[in-house]
Design an enzyme around this catalytic site. Sequence first.
Site, PDB file in Angstrom:
ATOM      1  N   ASP A 106      60.534  55.308  19.816  1.00 46.82           N
ATOM      2  CA  ASP A 106      61.684  56.313  19.838  1.00 46.82           C
ATOM      3  C   ASP A 106      62.164  56.660  18.266  1.00 46.82           C
ATOM      4  OD1 ASP A 106      62.790  53.754  18.709  1.00 46.82           O
ATOM      5  OD2 ASP A 106      64.768  54.426  19.215  1.00 46.82           O
ATOM      6  N   ASP A 147      57.806  57.127  14.432  1.00 48.25           N
ATOM      7  CA  ASP A 147      56.908  57.003  15.375  1.00 48.25           C
ATOM      8  C   ASP A 147      56.256  58.397  15.924  1.00 48.25           C
ATOM      9  OD1 ASP A 147      57.518  54.384  15.897  1.00 48.25           O
ATOM     10  OD2 ASP A 147      59.044  54.910  17.304  1.00 48.25           O
ATOM     11  N   ASP A 175      56.230  50.466  20.583  1.00 54.15           N
ATOM     12  CA  ASP A 175      57.072  50.105  19.167  1.00 54.15           C
ATOM     13  C   ASP A 175      57.958  48.931  19.945  1.00 54.15           C
ATOM     14  OD1 ASP A 175      58.540  50.305  17.031  1.00 54.15           O
ATOM     15  OD2 ASP A 175      60.009  51.716  18.035  1.00 54.15           O
TER      16      ASP A 175
END
Length: 657
Positions: A551, A555, A360
Amino acid sequence: MSHSHDKQDSCCGNKTHEHKHEIGREDSDEHEHDHGGDPSSFKTYLPAIVTLSLLLIGIAFDTIFKVEAFKVVRLYWYIVAYLPVGVPVLQEVWETFKAKDFFTEFSLMSVATIGAFAIGEYPEGVTVMLFYTIGELFQMAAVNQAKRNISALLDVRADVASVLRKGQYESINPSKVEIGETIQIKAGEKIPLDGEMLSEKSSFNTAALTGESKPKTIGKGENVLAGMLNLDKVIEIKVTKVFADSALSRILEMVQNATTRKAKTELFIRKFAKIYTPIVFFLALALVTVPILILGNEYHFQTWLYRSLVFLVISCPCALVISIPLGYFGGIGAASSNGILFKGSNFLDLITKLNTVVLDKTGTLTQGVFKVQKVESNIDQIDFVALLVAVEAKSTHPIAKAIVEYAGGSEVYPAENIEEIAGMGLKGMVNGRAVLAGNVKLLEKFKIEFDSKVAAIEESIVVVAIDGKYVGYILIADEIKEDAADAIKQLYANGVKQVVMLSGDKTSIVKKVAGVLGIDSYFGDLLPEGKVAKLEEIKKDKTKVIAFVGDGINDTPVLAISDIGIAMGAMGSDAAIETADVVIQTDQPSKIATAIKIGKATKNVVIQNIVLAFAVKALVLVLGAGGLATMWEAVFADVGVAFLAILNAVRIQKMKF
């Protein structure tokens, strides 16, 4: 809020996706040797000390002083010497027999030592059981040391919290403090609960949570976590989580649960031992009986019984059954000391096979701390910001927080009917006016005309429309983490073949960050379901072992479907941390490579122990069957190898990564 960026939302942890690569759990009713006893207590070692003393006296009377009178009581003397260490093992045999488990190291040792007494080899019978017990004590001490090392690193919970009640501070147990209350922490005291900083700033030692010795400065409005040590001055904190939900309590629970998930090697060794032990038992029986058919009248029962007893002692699988789980436990401990939490030894194994890492962007490779850089509006700027803040105050998104912080944290107008539009932004009614705030896709969805130059801006922006008309935008900036570029280099250096970045942010921004970090493969403008689709596309190549690192709440689905889900724990959402298999407490992407190194070091130690145990045992088994090895060599092959394997396993916790 959903803007145009990526945060739309031992013989020696609970997850939302228990089915995922669940290698298997040992049944709770499986018999394991309880190493019980306090390794710091003298009583734990007393039986071995008594037996050793009586054994040495007996050997002295037998071989040095050759006392004739001793021969009368010789058998009884060695029986008394045998009992302190022999009775606990015989009790274990009885318990395993009741559980219909007949072939264990306890039964092997019992048969071997009682057999030694039967053929008059009393000192050797006592010695074998004594050294077996000493080996068990070493194992117990090693396991307890590993547990203490982890506890020392993590269990730094404060016993008392100073809470503001009725205008004065009173000291109470942290578990009785409620969310929203104010607590005071003096310099040198530990933070008892997670909270939000009310004081201007202070420095904190975060080593207990992150493994980092460098002090961290935290300012007003930022999060502080239980377990941090306040270094500077008296501070006040507003409690945001109850004691049981604090980051520290969560970490302790994860580490405690980590040993329930076994690595394939552990499971194999346990299954192997169950098959191996009865095989060698029957081979030992054959070693006594088969020679009768071959040797006939030359057969000497005592000689072949002795050889079979040596064979039994050598065959004990203690070195494998204890040292391998201890090796994995050591790996989990070493990871904890580096601010990395593995939720099971199976993930320590799996991470060594990692060849693809999908990351990410915001909060993982970038700080995730946004600052307003520029405000452009064609209406009164104060009114523009006030209308925008009224909508953004209802969101927990980092960009929303940055806008609210920029405005001073106060809402001028009341907002109602706030609705999130996934991947685009927010809409709602503010002071009787319809407000849209998000990315350009939001305006396109509602067919609102806007300046084409706005769409060309590469940085993160929040565009605003009021009553169906475009009125301006706010420019937001995020910073790349200082170790992010080095993290990518380390991943490639540690065997990762492909690094991919997925983001909800604009492709132009994602491309820019990827260029700075040296990431070749990247995808932007992804909604949460888009990230899932991309990962599933990557997973079609069955040769890839994939880790996803993120995080945010959004996600969670991607963490769940990856082979290894890695969450950034210090700033990450509870949902992401709960779902992940590995949690990085420092929020440093470079720790991903550290986790791989620890996994590889653990695997190497485990392989070394397996090779050592099998090689030595195979050699001495052959020598024992041929009458070239005595009980003394057998003791080394069992207890000596177990001891060496234990020392090798404990070594992991001393390594530098």
